[in-house]
Design a protein around this motif. Structure first.
Motif: not given
Length: 374
Positions: A205-234
């Protein structure tokens, strides 16, 4: 220098405030309660709790994939089976004509999780390029492949009869029914595994929480919500999808190892389509993209059939298996199926969304920023 001291005082003040908050006391009381339960509960309740812990670990894994990244997977049970049977093969002693390498059990458990991750890695190129229903259909094939192997690879799996699970040995403690007396209370397999399950669930739980609250989590949420925009921003979309699929597979493998240790026998029928659907129900009921929601949803879905079985004599319309009427298993599927529909229609955030709304301030207007017009 004065700014550094001021920041230090502010940090200490926040820490003292957090320690005085009611939530901190609730968490502390809950931790003490969980640690004390093996001294008071019987075997049924301890095993039910262990099933919920194993389900929670697997639910956290699929929530990282489906809830946080938006990738639908129908093959989660396949990776649980790899973890469970991989542990049996690696730790087994080869009795009864079954394949067993006889490795130390803690090494076998770690390797079984790694093998589940490797299997996810072999599938990850597909997971990195497919999305939505297409990935769901592709992962559905894993269930059929897994069931065919489990029923026909008799030397590895024992066929339809399954195979016994070697007890885990760690730090000189064997997690079997040999009694270990602690504070005048005999500890069997369930009591010993309870603390191992708590430690694994907390770490996952702590590891997953750290992933979701860090940079990987923001990237994952961006892929979920705006896949094309996430690819455009790198954001490397395919790489993140593949990586999260591997991580989710490892969580499932660990859940499979813990389930095998609790069951003490692996059976192919358990790792079928129904199990994968139950994991999807867990994250929908608990709340997509939330670690706490995954744990709550896993507790609801995994405990409900056991409670209905335990109290079937006292419940209307529910009868014991083989006596006619609605069995506890069927009743539980009806109930959490209805819960899924209710959550989708009325509570999109699931149980985690309810808790989040209750914790928000109830003031009618947000605080005014310094530059806002009045």
């Amino acid at each position: 220098m004065s700014e550094v001291l001021a920041r230090g005082r502010e940090s200490r003040s926040r820490s003292r405030t957090a320690l005085r908050s009611p939530r901190a006391y609730v968490w502390a009381a809950g931790a003490v309660l969980l640690l004390a339960l093996p001294f008071y509960l019987d075997r049924f309740w301890l095993q039910a709790g262990l099933f919920a812990m194993a389900a929670a670990i697997g639910a956290i894994g699929i929530n990282l994939l489906t809830g946080a990244t938006g990738q639908l997977s129908m093959g989660h049970a396949f990776f649980l089976a790899i973890g469970a049977y991989g542990y049996c093969v690696l730790a087994g002693d080869g009795e009864g004509g079954l394949t067993g390498l006889g490795l130390p059990t803690w090494i076998a458990a770690a390797l079984a999780v790694g093998i589940a991750g490797l299997a996810g890695g072999l599938f990850s190129p597909i997971a990195g390029r497919l999305r939505g229903a297409y990935l769901g259909i592709a992962t559905l094939a894993l269930i059929f492949i897994g069931q065919h192997v489990l029923f026909n690879a008799h030397d590895l799996t024992g066929g339809s009869n399954g195979r016994d699970v070697p007890p885990l040995s760690l730090f000189g403690i064997t997690f079997d029914d040999s009694e270990l007396v602690v504070a005048a209370v005999p500890f069997g397999a369930s009591e010993k595994l309870w603390y191992a399950g708590l430690a694994l669930l907390l770490g996952c739980g702590l590891f997953a929480r750290g992933v979701l609250r860090g940079r990987p989590g923001r990237a994952m949420n961006a892929i979920r919500d705006h896949r094309i925009a996430a690819g455009v921003i790198g954001v490397p979309v395919a790489r993140y999808r593949a990586g999260v699929f591997v991580l989710s597979s490892m969580y499932a493998g660990l859940a499979g190892v813990l389930l095998a240790l609790v069951f003490q026998r692996t059976v192919p029928d358990y790792f079928g389509m129904t199990l994968s659907l139950e994991y999807l129900a867990m994250i929908v009921i608990g709340g997509l993209g939330s670690v706490a929601g995954a744990v709550a949803g896993a507790a609801v879905v995994s405990l409900l059939p056991q409670l209905l079985t335990r109290y079937s004599d006292a419940l209307p319309l529910v009868s014991a298996p083989g006596t006619g009427g609605i069995t506890p298993g069927e009743a539980s599927r009806y109930l959490y199926g209805a819960a899924v529909v209710a959550v989708v229609l009325f509570l999109p955030g699931g149980l985690a969304g309810i808790a989040a709304r209750r914790s928000r301030p109830t003031s009618g207007r947000a605080p005014v920023e310094s530059g806002e017009e009045r």
